[in-house]
Design a protein around this motif. Structure first.
Motif, PDB file in Angstrom:
ATOM      1  N   ARG A  58      32.351  40.155  42.890  1.00  0.00           N
ATOM      2  CA  ARG A  58      33.732  40.467  43.217  1.00  0.00           C
ATOM      3  C   ARG A  58      34.712  39.651  42.384  1.00  0.00           C
ATOM      4  O   ARG A  58      35.764  40.156  41.969  1.00  0.00           O
ATOM      5  N   TYR A  59      34.356  38.407  42.120  1.00  0.00           N
ATOM      6  CA  TYR A  59      35.255  37.584  41.306  1.00  0.00           C
ATOM      7  C   TYR A  59      35.312  38.102  39.876  1.00  0.00           C
ATOM      8  O   TYR A  59      36.378  38.095  39.243  1.00  0.00           O
TER       9      TYR A  59
ATOM     10  N   TYR B   5      37.614  40.993  39.803  1.00  0.00           N
ATOM     11  CA  TYR B   5      39.001  40.524  39.866  1.00  0.00           C
ATOM     12  C   TYR B   5      39.441  39.969  38.514  1.00  0.00           C
ATOM     13  O   TYR B   5      40.551  40.251  38.031  1.00  0.00           O
TER      14      TYR B   5
ATOM     15  N   SER C 252      40.021  42.738  36.019  1.00  0.00           N
ATOM     16  CA  SER C 252      41.242  43.464  36.342  1.00  0.00           C
ATOM     17  C   SER C 252      42.464  42.680  35.881  1.00  0.00           C
ATOM     18  O   SER C 252      43.421  43.244  35.340  1.00  0.00           O
ATOM     19  N   THR C 253      42.443  41.358  36.080  1.00  0.00           N
ATOM     20  CA  THR C 253      43.569  40.525  35.664  1.00  0.00           C
ATOM     21  C   THR C 253      43.724  40.531  34.154  1.00  0.00           C
ATOM     22  O   THR C 253      44.840  40.614  33.621  1.00  0.00           O
TER      23      THR C 253
END
Length: 748
Positions: A24-25, A28, A31-32
């Motif tokens: 999940r990290y 993230y 995506s960033t």
């Protein structure tokens, strides 16, 4: 989690917490990086800015159209393209309209859009906006299949993945962003100079960086100011894509009555809030850290005008400004980190040449796609016109077929060898188009489109073209791109908008301000604890070991000094910091952590701390056995960030910094091998990786001593001095391995 009818949880999968978190990290982080923080090298925009510009184009907010409320624009952006908060989208819109925040605004605002003092813009329901000519150039060709489109977040519409970008937005407006594990920082440049540099690459793809920098010498900030950087450092920054630029405020001296004078600041560094700058100067004056400054006041209107009054008219203006540059944001440093998303959507750091090349390659692709799109439209129209012309010779037969045949389209196709498209166009033709004058107009249009078709086919690679023809067509495309660059340079490089604002200057001669601050000369002893706390106690010759420290802490080092002295802190990261003894905490307390006085990294420690003596040299060395001799003046670093003196290789750390007073160096390795060699074999440098002091098969450097051959080597206080006769077995040249040390050299 939902349960089934029996009360049991459905579809439960066991997974390790570490795996779930990492997955999940990573999602993230990606995506960033891809969708928020890093700009695209082709159009220089992040997704939110691209969506703003595209949404305004869809609302027909062209430069010549009327304004619309910003609330309308923000609503369209978050409703169709950008599912995030309206406040963040409006802030992005406001920034694109601020001429002090972006060099070439993409949005023209009407209303209160904030100020250089840091004032916020009015609410979006009060302000209005429309696109500028710069944004129009970024969008030029977007309706001609110039770029790829993708689905929006809800799949109901499409949005461009990149803009055609006829304007060099990435370099002209710069970018800044912090992602996960990476960041970007690109200063703005002059668009005319960027286009001139790109034109050089078009004419000569093998052009060197020096040729590009001859026409594009450095940044051009919206707020002006002076870019103070030497050419070698500037070139290295643009070559590697990493570096920085020192920016100073622009100022001049204004004469007053009776020999008085004031300093007038007309331009301040980029991204510095004027109101905060004045507050900072006032706070330093109150703390008596600007002893030469008498008063500061703000007389700004739409133009910046800060008045600085000296305490006495006998002060030199240059000296007064030097104290302000070192202590306030009248001088800042803008970092360069050209970390961008390439055409393959992979983030990487690019140099100037690579950034320009990526933009030009994008422009070549846009030209090919627009030409192909236009050629297809021309061919479709020519097909229709050919059908019209073929029936004008047989109008009576056409009319008969339409009146009498049940399937007029099929009959027309059979009678005149027409295509389905041609037959449909003839059937939809108006009766008034049958007059002779209309035939003349059609023949004119056919001729013009035929010429345009030939021009487009001369640009595009077609099936059946040999290699020589393809190369000729490629040369024609690049010639067209060169013409576009000249047009962009004239449109945005001239006039008030295109005129260079920041002046590029060489670094000024250093001004010594150490004696300016009036400090009462007093003897003190500096105490530095094992846990990094520092303080100064009054007097010399005190029993440092008897001083009190925090529980679990103790004395690491004591230095006798005077309040007017400067301390040099040499860190294990190879940086040198300067600390004024007068700034150290005094009294019987614990002092304060030295990390509050200098910006020392968490992974760094103090390798050496000593009183800096002017006019002498120091020997600095790292654990790998490399070192250099440096002048005391080159160790001075007034900024809290310090100065990189010793560049370290992977895994290395700075070990020591000792006075280079003497003619020989004794080097001891962790392998207990001792080498003595003349100090003249070491180069005097102002910074660098240094030269090899001693070679080690294993381990690294443990200690160094610099001594005079006449007085001999004293390895530690109280020990016997060893003459050159005693040291004869260990004499050699720099970079030798040395011999096993004698017993009089301590093992620890």
């Amino acid at each position: 989690m939902p349960m089934d009818a029996s009360g049991a949880f459905g579809n439960v999968e066991d997974t390790r917490l570490a795996d779930a978190l990492s997955e999940r990290y990573l999602a993230y982080a990606m995506s960033t990086i891809m969708s928020r923080s890093l700009p695209d090298v082709r159009d220089g925009l992040k997704p939110v800015h691209r969506r703003l510009v595209y949404a305004m184009q869809q609302l027909r907010l062209d430069p010549n159209a009327g304004f619309k409320k910003c609330a309308r624009v923000v609503g369209d952006v978050i409703g169709k393209y950008h599912p995030h908060g309206d406040a963040s989208v409006y802030e992005a819109l406001v920034r694109l309209a601020q001429d002090f925040a972006v060099r070439y605004p993409l949005v023209e605002g009407q209303g209160n859009f904030g100020s250089i003092d840091g004032d916020n813009a009015a609410a979006m329901r009060y302000t209005e906006s429309r696109l500028t000519e710069v944004a129009k150039a970024l969008l030029d060709g977007i309706e001609d299949d110039a770029v790829d489109f993708g689905p929006t977040y809800d799949g109901t519409e499409t949005e461009p993945l990149v803009l055609p970008a006829a304007f060099p937005n990435l370099l002209a407006n710069g970018a800044a962003g912090i992602a996960v594990g990476m960041a970007t920082s690109i200063p703005p440049h002059n668009a005319g100079e960027v286009c001139a540099a790109a034109a050089i690459l078009v004419r000569d793809p093998a052009a060197t960086l020096d040729e590009l920098l001859a026409v594009m010498p450095g940044p051009d900030f919206p707020t002006g100011g002076l870019v103070v950087e030497d050419q070698a450092s500037l070139r290295q920054s643009y070559e590697t894509g990493r570096g920085g630029f020192r920016i100073r405020a622009r100022w001049h001296k204004e004469e007053g009555r009776f020999g008085t004078w004031t300093i007038v600041v007309t331009e301040i560094p980029f991204q510095v809030q004027k109101s905060r700058l004045i507050e900072q100067i006032a706070e330093l004056m109150e703390a008596k850290k600007l002893p030469l400054l008498g008063d500061v006041r703000d007389e700004s209107t739409s133009e910046v005008r800060l008045i600085l009054e000296p305490k006495t008219k006998g002060v030199e203006p240059e000296v007064l400004m030097e104290t302000l540059f070192r202590a306030t944001q009248l001088e800042t440093r803008f970092g360069l980190n050209m970390n961008v998303l390439g055409a393959d959507r992979v983030p990487r750091v690019m140099g100037l040449r690579e950034v320009l090349r990526a933009w030009l390659d994008h422009r070549e692709e846009v030209l090919r796609r627009r030409s192909a799109h236009r050629l297809a439209a021309v061919l479709r129209r020519l097909e229709v016109l050919d059908g019209f012309l073929s029936v004008y010779l047989n109008l009576d037969e056409v009319i008969r077929i339409i009146r009498e045949e049940d399937d007029a389209r099929a009959s027309l196709m059979a009678a005149f060898s027409l295509s389905e498209i041609q037959a449909e166009a003839i059937l939809n033709m108006r009766l008034r188009s049958l007059r002779r004058l209309e035939e003349i107009e059609i023949r004119k249009e056919h001729g013009a489109l035929s010429e345009e078709r030939d021009r487009l086919q001369d640009l595009l690679p077609l099936d059946g073209d040999d290699e020589a023809t393809r190369r000729k067509k490629e040369a024609r495309r690049w010639k067209r791109i060169g013409s576009e660059l000249d047009r962009m340079r004239k449109q945005f490089g001239d006039g008030a908008l295109g005129r260079r604002r920041s002046e590029l200057t060489v670094p000024p001669q250093p001004v010594d301000i150490s004696a300016i601050v009036a400090v009462e000369r007093e003897a003190v002893t500096v105490l530095f604890s094992q846990k990094g706390w520092v303080r100064a106690v009054k007097g010399h010759g005190i029993d440092a070991g008897a001083q009190k420290f925090k529980e679990g802490d103790g004395l690491r080092l004591s230095i006798e000094a005077w309040t007017g002295d400067r301390l040099c802190l040499f860190a294990t990261g190879g940086r040198a910091f300067t600390i004024r003894v007068a700034d150290l905490p005094r009294g019987r307390g614990d002092g304060q952590p030295i990390r509050l006085l200098v910006e020392l990294g968490n992974e760094e420690d103090v390798a050496a701390l000593f009183v800096l003596r002017d006019g002498i040299r120091y020997l600095v060395a790292g654990s790998g056995g490399r070192g250099l001799v440096i002048e005391a003046a080159d160790l001075v670093a007034e900024k809290r960030t310090g100065k990189q003196v010793l560049n370290l290789k992977d895994g290395g750390r700075a070990l020591l910094c000792v006075e280079a007073v003497g003619d020989h160096v004794a080097s001891l390795g962790e392998n207990r091998k001792l080498l003595v060699f003349p100090i003249e074999q070491l180069a005097v440098m102002n910074r660098g990786v240094g030269t090899t002091l001693q070679k080690f098969k294993d381990g690294g450097l443990r200690a160094l001593r610099v001594f005079d051959s006449g007085t001999g080597l004293v390895w530690q206080d109280g020990a016997k001095a060893r003459s050159m006769t005693d040291l004869q077995p260990y004499l050699g040249n720099r970079a030798d391995a040395g011999r096993l040390a004698p017993n009089w050299v301590p093992r620890h």
